[in-house]
Design a protein around this motif. Sequence first.
Motif, PDB file in Angstrom:
ATOM      1  N   LYS A 491      21.443   3.293   2.946  1.00  0.00           N
ATOM      2  CA  LYS A 491      21.357   2.318   4.042  1.00  0.00           C
ATOM      3  C   LYS A 491      22.696   2.299   4.810  1.00  0.00           C
ATOM      4  O   LYS A 491      22.714   2.284   6.048  1.00  0.00           O
ATOM      5  CB  LYS A 491      21.066   0.935   3.432  1.00  0.00           C
ATOM      6  N   ASN A 494      22.827   5.259   6.996  1.00  0.00           N
ATOM      7  CA  ASN A 494      21.952   5.121   8.174  1.00  0.00           C
ATOM      8  C   ASN A 494      22.583   4.191   9.220  1.00  0.00           C
ATOM      9  O   ASN A 494      22.544   4.467  10.419  1.00  0.00           O
ATOM     10  CB  ASN A 494      20.584   4.563   7.764  1.00  0.00           C
ATOM     11  N   GLU A 498      23.580   5.071  13.083  1.00  0.00           N
ATOM     12  CA  GLU A 498      23.088   4.312  14.226  1.00  0.00           C
ATOM     13  C   GLU A 498      24.265   3.768  15.056  1.00  0.00           C
ATOM     14  O   GLU A 498      24.209   3.716  16.275  1.00  0.00           O
ATOM     15  CB  GLU A 498      22.214   3.150  13.729  1.00  0.00           C
ATOM     16  N   GLY A 531      10.679   8.310   2.453  1.00  0.00           N
ATOM     17  CA  GLY A 531      11.381   7.114   2.933  1.00  0.00           C
ATOM     18  C   GLY A 531      10.544   6.356   3.955  1.00  0.00           C
ATOM     19  O   GLY A 531      10.512   5.123   3.961  1.00  0.00           O
ATOM     20  N   TYR A 532       9.867   7.110   4.810  1.00  0.00           N
ATOM     21  CA  TYR A 532       9.045   6.478   5.852  1.00  0.00           C
ATOM     22  C   TYR A 532       7.991   5.584   5.207  1.00  0.00           C
ATOM     23  O   TYR A 532       7.814   4.428   5.594  1.00  0.00           O
ATOM     24  CB  TYR A 532       8.389   7.567   6.714  1.00  0.00           C
ATOM     25  N   ARG A 535       9.379   2.469   3.776  1.00  0.00           N
ATOM     26  CA  ARG A 535       9.710   1.431   4.766  1.00  0.00           C
ATOM     27  C   ARG A 535       8.466   0.842   5.407  1.00  0.00           C
ATOM     28  O   ARG A 535       8.387  -0.345   5.675  1.00  0.00           O
ATOM     29  CB  ARG A 535      10.557   2.035   5.907  1.00  0.00           C
ATOM     30  N   ARG A 542      11.079  -3.084   1.359  1.00  0.00           N
ATOM     31  CA  ARG A 542      12.359  -3.410   1.984  1.00  0.00           C
ATOM     32  C   ARG A 542      12.418  -4.894   2.382  1.00  0.00           C
ATOM     33  O   ARG A 542      11.403  -5.536   2.665  1.00  0.00           O
ATOM     34  CB  ARG A 542      12.663  -2.510   3.179  1.00  0.00           C
ATOM     35  N   TYR A 548      17.305  -3.380  10.500  1.00  0.00           N
ATOM     36  CA  TYR A 548      16.490  -2.160  10.457  1.00  0.00           C
ATOM     37  C   TYR A 548      17.277  -1.051  11.153  1.00  0.00           C
ATOM     38  O   TYR A 548      17.412  -1.051  12.374  1.00  0.00           O
ATOM     39  CB  TYR A 548      15.132  -2.383  11.140  1.00  0.00           C
ATOM     40  N   SER A 549      17.814  -0.133  10.360  1.00  0.00           N
ATOM     41  CA  SER A 549      18.680   0.893  10.960  1.00  0.00           C
ATOM     42  C   SER A 549      18.065   2.278  10.825  1.00  0.00           C
ATOM     43  O   SER A 549      18.764   3.275  10.882  1.00  0.00           O
ATOM     44  CB  SER A 549      20.045   0.858  10.268  1.00  0.00           C
ATOM     45  N   GLU A 550      16.757   2.309  10.605  1.00  0.00           N
ATOM     46  CA  GLU A 550      16.115   3.588  10.314  1.00  0.00           C
ATOM     47  C   GLU A 550      15.256   4.107  11.474  1.00  0.00           C
ATOM     48  O   GLU A 550      14.424   4.987  11.281  1.00  0.00           O
ATOM     49  CB  GLU A 550      15.270   3.481   9.037  1.00  0.00           C
ATOM     50  N   LEU A 553      15.198   7.738  11.878  1.00  0.00           N
ATOM     51  CA  LEU A 553      14.430   8.419  10.831  1.00  0.00           C
ATOM     52  C   LEU A 553      12.926   8.327  11.124  1.00  0.00           C
ATOM     53  O   LEU A 553      12.175   9.264  10.859  1.00  0.00           O
ATOM     54  CB  LEU A 553      14.740   7.796   9.462  1.00  0.00           C
ATOM     55  N   ASP A 554      12.526   7.199  11.709  1.00  0.00           N
ATOM     56  CA  ASP A 554      11.109   7.068  12.109  1.00  0.00           C
ATOM     57  C   ASP A 554      10.758   8.091  13.190  1.00  0.00           C
ATOM     58  O   ASP A 554       9.692   8.698  13.170  1.00  0.00           O
ATOM     59  CB  ASP A 554      10.827   5.656  12.642  1.00  0.00           C
TER      60      ASP A 554
END
Length: 702
Positions: A491, A494, A498, A531-532, A535, A542, A548-550, A553-554
């Motif tokens: 995290k 990530n 970001e 991971g997707y 989340r 989560r 939300y820093s992903e 990744l999405d």
Amino acid sequence: MAEQMSDVVTYEVTEDGVAIIRADNPPVNALGYQNRLGLWNAIEKFDADATAKIALVHCDGRTFFAGADISEFGGVRADPLLPQVCDRYEAATKPVVASMHGTSLGGGFEMGLASHYRIAQKKSKVGLPEVHLGIIPGAGGTQRAPRVMGAANALEAITTGRHMSAVEAHELGAIDRLDDSGDPLAAGLAYCRELLAEGAGPRRTGERPVPDATPELFAEWTEKVKKTAKGQNSPLYCVEAVSACMLPIAEGLEAERAVSAKTHSDPQRPALVHAFFGERAVNKIPEAKVAPRKLETVGIIGGGTMGAGIAAAALNAGLSVVMVEMNAEAVARGEKNLRRNYASSVAKGRMTQAALDGMLEAKFSTSASYDALADVDLVIEAVFEKMEVKKEVFGKIDAIVREGAVLASNTSYLDVDEIAACTKRPQDVIGLHFFSPAHIMRLLEVVVGDKTAPDVVATGFQLAKMMKKVAVRAGVCDGFIGNRILGAYMKAANMMVEDGADPYEVDAAVRSFGYPMGPFQMGDLAGLDIGYFNRRGKDATRDPETRYSEGFLDRMYENGWLGQKTEKGFYDYAGGARSGPPNPEIPAMIEAERRKLGINAKPFSREDILRRYIAAMTNEAAKVVGEGIALRPVDVDMTSLFGYGYPRWRGGPMHHADAVGLDVILNDIREFAKDDPKFWEPAPLLVKLVEEGRSFADLNKG
Ligand code: 3HC
Ligand code: NAI
């Protein structure tokens, strides 16, 4: 009559003149002060004793000296020191014989090398494993080993620290005689009498030449070891010390001592010693004295990545395995997956195809019916990571599997208590969290639920022992010890990306710390879809309150950039390569994501990256210990070392945090908390330790 030379060493002369110098210092005859003192007094006595013609060094118990007493490292050691003892044995004026059995390691093997003649039990092992403790063989081993086995062989043995069979050591010239009687004292005495009859005199290793010791050889090894040491200093120290065997022995020994002194003041030494004792400390659990349940047959549900790996680990441990899958097609796939785990062993000739087929024929069976599990001792479930599937499976096995069997789940994150609650025997349910590839990775998290019975925990540890794995006792929480801490530093990574960090710089920083790969390389390897779903999926765990820093990744998931399996992730794996250059589309994609969020990228140096990564890791680890999920900080350290690629020479995250200073790390956390107080909330345990001026190491002491 045997005369006491110290608390643990005696001296006695037989009628025909053999002086028996006998040590008895259980469990492994480590060469602590009492052993060194006794050995010194005994050799002095022998040299002055007119009735003694030859000396035999022998150890009672399960092994000849297994090396210096590692627990004395870091403290002030009293004379005589081991190098002095070894030199004194070599200097003896009458012949000295060492009779070795068990594991003659480190200083133990050095005692053998300093003796004039060596006999060893055929099934025993010898070696110079000091490199794994961050040091070098410092009692003459770097000078005497090349003189008995040649410099190239000695370099290989000392830089790898491997345990060598006595048979191989005999072939290399390091052992004069092998004996298969299982009675090292009688064999040693017989050898002494033969030598006496031959009129053999002292034969000092130090006086022998080393024909293959050339500057070119050492230059070549220095380069070789630089490439393989992965940040560890001791292999290079080893080469440096062995290279002194080009000098006359006295100068060589002096040079060895100088290098040895350097190793003892290197912080990698206490870290590696911590790892040595930590590997053993994790077995010290409340259930340590409880007898495990019967463990001969294992049922494995699921023959996917994990099920097939666990099946191989169980078979390698000598257990019988039945693998259950959903239907005939899945059964066939499961068996194929299992066989694939042996493919490289067969290809490299470590196992013949016939031996594999024979083993599987005798010990492995498959079924598409749960009825096949009725009589097993242990069931390990390794099906999809979905609570509803796990519950259905545990409901079924509860109805079929015999009473008293252990029912285990290999879940990575899910609540073991909730799984246990859907059976009528929650006391028999436990988490056994293996790591991929399960037949290779050494960590096993033994996840103990609220109702898990002590003998079920003991059985988990017994299984690890049979599989030669390191078991760590964990409590129930999202991700247990390892994945929970991993989640925190991933995290942090990530968030940094970001906020402006370059993911490739993050990977490089983490590699420079000593990890084999960075977090984004790891994501590519595992598959970014995992991971997707963690989340976004139905079982997502989560915390909705955290930032939300992903998003980036999405976007990668949406683009189908899932990592190695789609040949594109953070890196490009065109043609199925295992590594590759950065994916050129990533920087723009991340920048677009930042713009969307209104984030102005700020620069992160390698130092900034590591400070945040380490702080996140330490903070979560302190929470894990503070909440009792891990028994002690050392359990976190061993989890990280054996399951997550943490560099062993740093000892583990808690050991490292102590070395950095807990106050320094807490200050970092408080500074980062100014931007994100939720994520960077200091662990109460960390705050408490800093206030009390204590360390994580203090908690390991109990
Ligand atoms: N010093 C202090 N304690 C030691 C020790 C040592 N050299 N070797 C083992 N022990 C302790 C262990 O910590 C363990 O204690 P515990 O029961 O309280 O946990 C106990 O002895 C039994 O050890 P194991 O559980 O490891 O027993 P195994 O039978 O599984 O293994 C062994 C035996 C192969 C000898 C293994 O213990 C081992 O590898 N020991 C270390 C060997 C080594 O590295 N020697 C080199 C030391 S450094 C040196 O010699 C420097 C010199 O060059 C000057
Ligand atoms: P996978 O998808 O490779 O294999 C799962 C297998 O279970 C499939 O072969 C499927 O056919 C079978 N299966 C599903 N439902 C079943 C049922 N009701 N009865 C019998 N078989 C059934 O998954 P993987 O990666 O092996 O993961 C399995 C478990 O191990 C999950 O809980 C996962 O979280 C955990 N785990 C995974 C790790 C990894 O790195 N892949 C590491 C540690 C744990």
